[in-house]
Each structure stands twice: as C-alpha cells, then as structure tokens.
Design an enzyme around this catalytic site. Sequence first.
Site, mmCIF file in Angstrom:
data_model
loop_
_atom_site.group_PDB
_atom_site.id
_atom_site.type_symbol
_atom_site.label_atom_id
_atom_site.label_comp_id
_atom_site.label_asym_id
_atom_site.label_seq_id
_atom_site.Cartn_x
_atom_site.Cartn_y
_atom_site.Cartn_z
ATOM 1 N N GLN A 694 19.191 5.534 -7.013
ATOM 2 C CA GLN A 694 18.188 5.891 -5.862
ATOM 3 C C GLN A 694 19.237 6.827 -5.232
ATOM 4 O O GLN A 694 19.005 7.765 -4.368
ATOM 5 C CB GLN A 694 17.531 5.206 -5.313
ATOM 6 C CG GLN A 694 16.449 4.574 -6.099
ATOM 7 C CD GLN A 694 15.258 5.599 -6.529
ATOM 8 O OE1 GLN A 694 14.888 6.325 -5.734
ATOM 9 N NE2 GLN A 694 15.475 5.726 -7.826
ATOM 10 N N HIS A 697 19.655 10.797 -5.378
ATOM 11 C CA HIS A 697 18.623 11.638 -4.942
ATOM 12 C C HIS A 697 19.051 12.501 -3.827
ATOM 13 O O HIS A 697 18.840 13.630 -3.866
ATOM 14 C CB HIS A 697 17.533 10.948 -4.689
ATOM 15 C CG HIS A 697 16.597 10.525 -5.725
ATOM 16 N ND1 HIS A 697 15.737 11.465 -6.384
ATOM 17 C CD2 HIS A 697 16.260 9.424 -6.556
ATOM 18 C CE1 HIS A 697 15.071 11.040 -7.370
ATOM 19 N NE2 HIS A 697 15.481 9.793 -7.388
ATOM 20 N N GLU A 763 10.044 1.616 -1.229
ATOM 21 C CA GLU A 763 9.571 2.637 -2.267
ATOM 22 C C GLU A 763 9.462 1.845 -3.438
ATOM 23 O O GLU A 763 8.630 1.702 -4.213
ATOM 24 C CB GLU A 763 9.933 3.909 -2.070
ATOM 25 C CG GLU A 763 9.587 4.799 -3.212
ATOM 26 C CD GLU A 763 10.352 6.246 -3.369
ATOM 27 O OE1 GLU A 763 10.079 7.175 -3.850
ATOM 28 O OE2 GLU A 763 11.483 6.280 -3.016
ATOM 29 N N HIS A 764 10.901 1.609 -3.905
ATOM 30 C CA HIS A 764 11.146 0.771 -5.290
ATOM 31 C C HIS A 764 11.715 -0.570 -5.126
ATOM 32 O O HIS A 764 12.435 -0.619 -4.250
ATOM 33 C CB HIS A 764 12.035 1.537 -6.072
ATOM 34 C CG HIS A 764 11.613 3.080 -6.290
ATOM 35 N ND1 HIS A 764 12.164 3.939 -5.587
ATOM 36 C CD2 HIS A 764 10.835 3.601 -7.358
ATOM 37 C CE1 HIS A 764 11.565 5.365 -6.139
ATOM 38 N NE2 HIS A 764 10.839 5.072 -6.971
ATOM 39 N N ASP A 797 10.713 5.915 -13.336
ATOM 40 C CA ASP A 797 10.483 7.445 -12.811
ATOM 41 C C ASP A 797 10.199 8.536 -14.023
ATOM 42 O O ASP A 797 9.604 9.565 -13.642
ATOM 43 C CB ASP A 797 11.957 7.817 -12.450
ATOM 44 C CG ASP A 797 12.357 7.602 -10.901
ATOM 45 O OD1 ASP A 797 11.378 7.328 -10.416
ATOM 46 O OD2 ASP A 797 13.581 7.721 -10.744
ATOM 47 N N HIS A 856 -34.944 8.190 14.502
ATOM 48 C CA HIS A 856 -34.421 7.312 13.278
ATOM 49 C C HIS A 856 -35.471 6.440 12.928
ATOM 50 O O HIS A 856 -35.792 5.949 12.049
ATOM 51 C CB HIS A 856 -33.104 6.324 13.525
ATOM 52 C CG HIS A 856 -31.853 7.476 13.385
ATOM 53 N ND1 HIS A 856 -31.642 8.474 14.150
ATOM 54 C CD2 HIS A 856 -30.766 7.235 12.505
ATOM 55 C CE1 HIS A 856 -30.451 9.092 13.702
ATOM 56 N NE2 HIS A 856 -29.680 8.213 12.804
#
Length: 871
Positions: A694, A697, A763-764, A797, A856
Amino acid sequence: MAAAPLIPAYDFVAPPATGLSTASISHLSWVFLVVTSNNYAEALEFIPQNFGLFNFLIDASSLPADDASQIKALLNVGASKVITSLEQLELLRDPKLHIEDDRLILAIGKGNKTREDFENAIRNTSLGVFVPDVTDVGFVLGWLQQYGTENRPSVYISFKATPTLEEVLELMKVDASVVINSKDLTVDSGKEEGLLSVGEIYSSALKSDRSDGLFTTLVVDELGVALGLVYSSKESINESLKTGAGVYQSRKRGLWYKGATSGATQELVKIDMDCDGDCLRFTVRQKGKGFCHLETRTCFGVSSGLGALEATLKSRLGSAPEGSYTARLFKDPKLLRAKIMEEAEELCEATSKDDVAWEAADLLYFALTKCVSAGVGLADIERNLDAKSLKVVRRKGDAKGERTNEKKEQSTPTPSAPAPVSQKEESKDRIEMKRYFASEISPEELEAVLKRPSQKSSNMIMGIVNPIIKAVKEEGDKALLGYTQKFDRCPNLESTVLKAPYPEGLMTISPEVKAAIDLSYENIYKFHAAQKEAKPLEVETMPGVKCSRFARPVERVGLYIPGGTAVLPSTALMLGVPAMVAGCKTIVFASPPRPDGSITPEIVYIAHKVGAEAIVLAGGAQAVAALAYGTESVPKVDKILGPGNQFVTAAKMVVSNDTGATVSIDMPAGPSEVLVIADKTSNPAFVASDLLSQAEHGVDSQVVLIAVDMSKEMLQDIDDQLHAQAMALPRVDIVRGAIDHSVTVVVDSIERAFEVSNLYAPEHLILQIQDAKACVEKVQNAGSVFIGPWTPESVGDYSAGVNHSLPTYGYAKQYSGVNLATYVKHITSSELSAEGLQNLGNAVMDLAAVEGLDAHRMAVKIRLDHMKTSK
C-alpha cells in the site's frame, strides 16, 4: 500570504546610493532579494534582522540545484517565499522536508526541462510562477491575457531593463506582481524625475466601486486592532508613502494629514490591500491620545484585552503611583520572576474551563509586565511568533529534565503526538516506521499517532475545483477538451470521447495480461452475481396489507478510473463488472489519457468486456463534471463511482450536492491505506510486504502495523525486512514518503489490537495472527479483511473476486465498499385489499388529524364511506 502587486528588488549587500531607502521600501510589506552562493551568508543574517519590517521574496534559483539545505535554511530564518529552479523544486518537495507548496515559486525557464515538466510541476498546487528578466513585455502580457486571471497560479515578473510606467500598469491589469529594482523607483516623483512612482503603480492595482473613485481604507495598529475607517485616493497614497505618515482623503476637506492639528499623528508601518484589491489596510503606530476625535484609541470605543493591558503597563512604567503593585513589580525583578513561575504552575494545575481562563489571565499579566519592563511589546512577540511559524526545521520539543522530574529518555509525550520510541541508529536513508507502545501513551495521544496525513485545505481545493466544474457545466465539450489538454498534457488531443464499438487496435495487449484480466473478470463476476436478490421481498404486515421491496439497477453510471502515478485497469474491472451484473443500461468510463492522447489498452479491453458505451478521455474535476451534467458528447449519468485524488473527491462531493445535477456518488475517498495486525506467529517478511504493497500507491498513503506482544528482536526483524524490500522497489521514493507518516503501534493483547483497528477503521485490514478466521468477529470497522498468512491484500486488489473500491480516511465507520447493492436502488410497494384498508384506515385518519393534514385523512375516509354505501 498574498504578495503585493509591486515588490521592490533590493541589494542588501551593497544598497543603492540613490533611490528608495529601506524604510520607504518597507511600507510596501514585500521586498525581493537575489541570493547566490556569494551573498548566502549575508542573507542568513539580513533576513532575521529585518523580519517584521519586510516579507521576503527570495530568488534562490542560482543556488546549487543538487542541495536543498540552503533553500531550507532561508525558509527557516524567515523567507516568506523562495523562487526555485525545477531541479531544486523536485528536491524541496520531499515530504520529509515539511515544506508547503505555498512557500515555493517556480522560475520559468530555470532548468533543463520541457514545458510539460514545468506545467506538470504547478498543476493542482498553490505554487506560484516567476518569469525572470522579461524583455518583451507585450509577449508576456498577451500570454497572461490569454491565460486569464481565474484558476491561475500567482505570477511574478522581473525585467531585463527598466520597464516603462505604461508597461507596468498593463501587467497590473492582469493581476501580475511586478518586481522592479529599487533604484528605479521613487516615492517623490516631483523631486526625482525619470523614476517610476511607487504610489502610482500601487494605486493602479486598486479597484473602486464608488462614484468618487476613493478607496475604502481600514486603519489598524501593529496588533491588527481596527482604529477606524477612512478613505484614500491616489494622491493621498502618494503622500503617505512620501511622508511616511498617515495621510488620507477627506470627502469634505481634501487631503487629511492625520493629527496635524490634534497631535495624534500616525507613523506609517505598511500599506497592503485585500484579496480583491478594493480595500486598503494602513498599519500605523498611533501617537497621542488615540485615533478617534473623542480621544479614544479607536473609533469603536475604549480599548480592551491585551492591547489595553499593554498600554496601561507602558503608562505605569514611567508614572506608576508610589506603592502600587505594578510599580513594585517593575522595581523588584525577583518578585516578578517568582510571580511568573507561581502563576505558570497554577495554570498547569487548573482543570475547569473557568479556572484555566482565570489562571491564564494572571500569567499573561505578569508575563507582559516582564516584557514591558524590558522594552518588549505585543507586536514584538507577534513578530517572533510569525517568524517561528515560517520555520521548516522541526525540533524534538521535549521538556527539560528538571521540569518533568524524570530522566530525559522518559519525557512525557507531547499532547498532539508523542515522540516515537528510539530505534536502532541508522543512516538518514533508512526506511523505517515510527514505533509507539499503546500502554505508554494516552488515548488522545494514540488518536494523534493514528491521524492520517493532512490533506490540502478545503478552501484551496474548492478554489480550484469550483471554477472547473462551472466551466464544464456551462461550456461542455469545449471546456472539457481545454482542461484535458492543459492538465493531462495532451496538447494535440482533438476529442475527449471514445465511443463503442472500440477498434481492435486500441485493445492490443499481451496474451498473459489478457488471460489475467479474463481470470479476474470471472472471479469478480461470480462474487457479485452471488449478491443478487433471488426474488422481491414481500411481507403481509396485517391481514389485507401487503408491503414489498424490489430492486432495480441505476440506469446510467459513470466509472472514474484514475491514471496518476500508476495505470489502474484493476479499478476498471472492480467498477465495470458489478455495473454489468447489476444490469445498468448505460456504463461510461472516464480516465485520463496518455500524453499522446491515447488510452491504456487494458482499460479499453475491459470497457469492451463490460459493455461500456463510451470512454471519456479526461481526469480530475473536469471528468467528474462532464459525467454529472453531460456535454455534447459525454452522456449524463445518474451515479458516479470510483476513487481519485483530493480534487476528484471534492468534485464528486460538489456535484452530488447540486440539485441541478441530480447525481449521486459511491463514497468519499482518500489516499490508499492498510492496517496489519500481526503477532508472534507471523512471518516478518510477509508483514513487511503487506505494508509496502500500500505504501507504493502514493506519498500520501499510510500504513499501520499493530504488533501484538512482540519482542524487540521481532520488531527489528520487521523493520529490517521493510527497509530491504523497499530499497529493491522501483517506486522506492514514493514508498519513502508514505513510510514517513506511517507507524507501528505495539499492544499487549489481541483485544487491544482490534480496539485500535476499529478506532482507525482501515480501508484494508490484514490479519497475520493465530486463529485469524476466528477473530473476524472482532472486526467492527474495515473496508475489506484479508485473513491469514496466505492472503496478501494484492489478491483483493486484482483477482480474488472481492471489490477493491473501498472507503478510506476512516469512512469505513459509515460506508461499505463497492458491491452489487452500490449499483442498485430499492423500490417499495404497498397493496391493500378492502379488508386491509378497513383494518388500517382508522389509524391513518387519526394520525393525519394530529398532523392537521385533512386531505390525507379524506383520502381514506372517502374510500371507507364508499364501502359502507355500496353494501
């Protein structure tokens, strides 16, 4: 830290014998210095000595291009902005240097790079540009007029020879800041003919919406306290600069020399203007009894706060009544020192809001007494604070041992983020995560440790994104093409849309890559197809009342596939396959083109496989806007999905909140991140590889290791593996930036590990622990979980089948990752029989009556009455 429209260039080593004095230059706030290897040492002395008198714009582009230390030192001693070459800029953007882009300006043409390199350097940043030694003012003027003033970097211009006044004024009209040698400037054009008038140049940058052409002027003292509101004219500005005093334009009496009759004169400190150029601010040293004709310090009444206390102390210093406490403090330094220390201790011990405020006020009183007795004012203190705020060299910041009653190595951690535990001494090039022990820091400090890397300010991002969205919304394909040519460096691109069916030549990929895509496609298809609802939900809530819910696909979806530091065909699979499985009628891809205008063939192949009807060759906010509103060639969509940088995320949020767009988004998204929980049974090489997967990235990514009851030896093994594996990666520089703000947190138990993980909401989440599968029930917040030693995050991924488009930046506490339901909306239905309405009718009518909604109630009553009459 906006610069002035006119910045005098000053030779601080050999000041000009004629021309402006240093004091006259300072009235404009900014000064331009050229720093070379020859005068570098003098600059390091001159800047801090004159800090507060000037804001410094430094041309350091001639300093060595392979060493960032000299420019960093200039910034650290008080330079506000530094002009660099492209080579220097690349060094200064190292995250470890902690230098923000808004402190840097790129010199156009300084460096052996292409125009594309320069444009890429300033894209989506707050970086300004410097155009040095201009000879053809007409050419530069035409360039700036064509570029426009909206969404443009700040532009600074210097000249090879002295420009004419007309040339300078024309450049001011297009919001350029001009740098002119101080020997060519004058504040008294009547005495020094042939020189350029500072007042006339400065005034030309101002705007007025008044019929009399005057400029609204706010007068403040050195503390920034507003003294009063007046008006200025070009003539009064000239006179103020010439005399160094407060001179304004009275609407009744003409030029108004403040204090000429009352004695309450003003010494001019500096003049600056607001961001729109329609309001002036005069900073002055007020003499006499005050600014107002009522003999008060301000026109808004009597003074208060620290400024009033300072004024009182200054008056008491010379004339305090004999026997008064303040007089005693001034005469007895030991008493004053004791009181400062006593009040500081009481402040530290205070806990309630009221007590803290009370004790802080006492401490400030005694501290300011000490300052006034030494001839130091609040303005001097603020100048020191401003100077410190510009420093880029970070200090450790530990308290002295005698203040903590502890050994130095056991110093109490700072409240914002504790210092990491000292690790094995290595070279400065070692790639290593900071280490903390959860048992030794407070919950607040742990939260600070786990804080994600800061993103650019929302104001800065929105200032870039909003004009782009507006232009694409209003101008369609023309704006989309223009932004794509500019931001994606595709000057020869003629069309931003590629329509299906796609030519075979655009899908030429190797057999190995094709096989990998096909395998991943099948697995992703299987997993998402299994998420389909077998049949509509139907419930009879009471006799004769049936409620149902059925799914329908979102008809038109726009799928954003990033193309920044890495090409991501995997994202095209993760977004495109579920859209196809869900049955979306219109699928549109958007992805930045390559410099030659083409698109990555893997993405075209995937678009073909999932049935995407078009690929928008654009990235950033312009692609998001095109999908949200549609253009002449881009179909409008109902939902936009996909990750991106801060500008893409901001654009998604903007269009989703615009009722004119009627478009939704999948989730907010930030930089990629991973959290690994590992224990003694884990393999250090596996752990390091998962962290690095990661970290590569982007420099704004973050990785976290939660180490459960590990020995120092095992922690060191992981550190060693991390460094060794990172150094072998082609993206090692990106990894280095990510690891710089990544951490290892050591905990005592599995339970504590999951508490920390759920707080972070990664996230992971990777579980390299004993009985990993059994521990999944402890996961409360995560985008996707990877269980056991043989499940690296990489499989998620690409090819396992789960989706990799996941919530980041802590949004896993509220959002799911992309799944089939992301592409589906649910519709409910109700079906009542006559019996059902009879059973339900009275309850409906009673509630409608309570709410006062008679229509109504009548809709039910009419039907019930009809049943009675038809029997």
